[in-house]
Design a protein around this motif. Structure first.
Motif, PDB file in Angstrom:
ATOM      1  N   TRP B  51       0.666  -1.231  -0.061  1.00  0.00           N
ATOM      2  CA  TRP B  51       0.004   0.000   0.001  1.00  0.00           C
ATOM      3  C   TRP B  51       0.986   1.276   0.240  1.00  0.00           C
ATOM      4  O   TRP B  51       0.571   2.299  -0.794  1.00  0.00           O
ATOM      5  CB  TRP B  51      -0.743  -0.195   1.273  1.00  0.00           C
ATOM      6  N   ASP B  55       1.035   4.532  -2.370  1.00  0.00           N
ATOM      7  CA  ASP B  55       1.096   5.812  -1.798  1.00  0.00           C
ATOM      8  C   ASP B  55       1.968   6.613  -2.325  1.00  0.00           C
ATOM      9  O   ASP B  55       1.884   7.792  -2.444  1.00  0.00           O
ATOM     10  CB  ASP B  55       0.711   5.672  -0.233  1.00  0.00           C
ATOM     11  N   PHE B  85      -1.422  13.571   2.899  1.00  0.00           N
ATOM     12  CA  PHE B  85      -2.703  13.473   4.087  1.00  0.00           C
ATOM     13  C   PHE B  85      -2.985  11.873   4.494  1.00  0.00           C
ATOM     14  O   PHE B  85      -2.940  11.406   5.597  1.00  0.00           O
ATOM     15  CB  PHE B  85      -3.772  14.222   3.977  1.00  0.00           C
ATOM     16  N   ASP B  86      -2.966  11.115   3.293  1.00  0.00           N
ATOM     17  CA  ASP B  86      -3.309   9.801   3.545  1.00  0.00           C
ATOM     18  C   ASP B  86      -2.444   9.107   4.031  1.00  0.00           C
ATOM     19  O   ASP B  86      -2.515   8.317   5.081  1.00  0.00           O
ATOM     20  CB  ASP B  86      -3.589   9.208   1.975  1.00  0.00           C
ATOM     21  N   LYS B  88      -0.064  10.377   6.253  1.00  0.00           N
ATOM     22  CA  LYS B  88       0.089  10.972   7.714  1.00  0.00           C
ATOM     23  C   LYS B  88      -0.940  10.233   8.398  1.00  0.00           C
ATOM     24  O   LYS B  88      -0.490   9.525   9.677  1.00  0.00           O
ATOM     25  CB  LYS B  88      -0.268  12.304   7.660  1.00  0.00           C
ATOM     26  N   GLN B  90      -2.446   7.046   7.775  1.00  0.00           N
ATOM     27  CA  GLN B  90      -2.277   5.430   7.858  1.00  0.00           C
ATOM     28  C   GLN B  90      -0.878   5.131   8.511  1.00  0.00           C
ATOM     29  O   GLN B  90      -0.743   3.826   8.986  1.00  0.00           O
ATOM     30  CB  GLN B  90      -2.423   5.014   6.386  1.00  0.00           C
TER      31      GLN B  90
END
Lengths: 169, 164
Positions: B51, B55, B85-86, B88, B90
């Motif tokens: 993932w 990202d 932001f994603d 940050k 996860q």
């Protein structure tokens, strides 16, 4: 820590997050808590549609989503004429961590605020709080949502601030 | 208009249906539920590397656009913010606390600066490079030593840029 031994299997949960991986993480945690009934949505407009179809008992909702973000979605849940449950507990799960974010979410009608990174313990505690300590709802000219006063001030002798619709709580 | 003294312009309403109505006793102890959820996260952790790779690709592509397309800088800065932001949110869940904090610092610059200008790009690049290193070296856990110093340096750079 919450009272022991809840069976949460009948609770229907709507998970709203634009990130598929995050939805998977949340769902995995909820399954570990014994929950079995889920629907997912990627943003607020889709979430509201899911809410109409599924009528959940609990919403776990991200903030930053497009086209409809979590704050707008919560406002709609709380105030729309056709909302299937204006009293539903909403846990906002977000990486927005500043105090002004928390106040904005609170004023939109969010029940519990949970900052990422997500931990199993924090998520369980927020869910337990919605079960064990449900708050009455307050309706003013400018707000409808859970009582924003968590602390009871029995000896408070000042003016009643809710009499002024412009006052935030 | 100001309400008359003593008048109440609010209603207190007790919800008719409560989530507690759907909950019964007989489930496992909370500590057992939490341990089970933590074990589940440990399982998912195996996939997080993949993932994160995805990202980071999104983040790097967004940074490239920000760099080479000044005409659409606002839109491109927003795309980079979303990607950071994603991460940050996860990364911390899976133990990458340093990565989460660097992403947070980058988000702060992109969110709080009225407009991203050329002079901001080196600061953005430092963040992106630091994130690459953390991912490549799989730096997990609470940041200490050099990672902590790097994070403090990046946060200080952002604070300085925000003063300009």
């Amino acid at each position: 820590m919450a009272s022991p031994g809840y069976n949460l299997s009948r609770i229907k949960v709507l998970i709203v997050d634009d990130n598929r991986n995050m939805r998977e993480i949340i769902r995995a945690m909820l399954e570990a808590f014994g929950m079995t009934k889920f629907r997912e949505a990627e943003e607020g407009t889709q979430a509201y549609q899911r809410m109409l179809e599924f009528v959940p008992d609990l919403i776990i909702c991200d903030w930053n989503m497009t086209p409809t973000d979590g704050i707008e979605f919560v406002r709609r849940v709380r105030t729309a004429e056709d909302s299937p449950n204006r009293f539903i507990p909403v846990i906002m799960l977000t990486a927005n961590t500043e105090a002004h974010h928390v106040f904005l979410a609170r004023d939109a009608g969010v029940t519990e605020y949970l900052a990422k990174p997500l931990s199993a313990q924090a998520l369980y505690q927020r869910i337990a709080s919605t079960i064990e300590a449900p708050r009455p709802f307050i309706k003013t000219a400018s707000y409808f949502g859970p009582d924003r006063r968590r602390k009871r001030k029995g000896d408070y002798e000042g003016p009643e601030r809710r009499q002024n619709p412009e006052t935030s709580d | 208009m100001q309400a008359p003294k003593g008048a109440k312009n609010f209603q207190v309403i007790e919800p008719t249906s409560k989530i507690a109505d759907k909950v019964s006793r007989g489930g496992p102890e909370p500590a057992a539920m939490i341990s089970r959820a933590e074990a589940k996260i440990d399982e998912i952790k195996q996939d997080y590397g993949k993932w994160l790779e995805e990202d980071m690709k999104i983040l790097l592509a967004a940074f490239d656009k920000l760099r080479i397309d000044p005409a659409n800088r606002k839109t491109n800065a927003r795309a980079l913010f979303d990607a950071a932001f994603d991460i940050k949110g996860q990364a911390g869940t899976f133990g990458y606390a340093a990565l989460s904090r660097i992403a947070k610092s980058l988000c702060r610059l992109l969110e709080e600066k009225a407009a991203i200008v050329d002079d901001d790009l080196p600061v953005v690049l430092h963040h992106v490079d630091a994130m690459r290193v953390v991912v490549a070296d799989q730096i997990v856990g609470k940041p200490v030593g050099i990672p902590l110093e790097v994070i403090a340096g990046l946060e200080s750079l952002v604070s300085k840029r925000l003063l300009r």
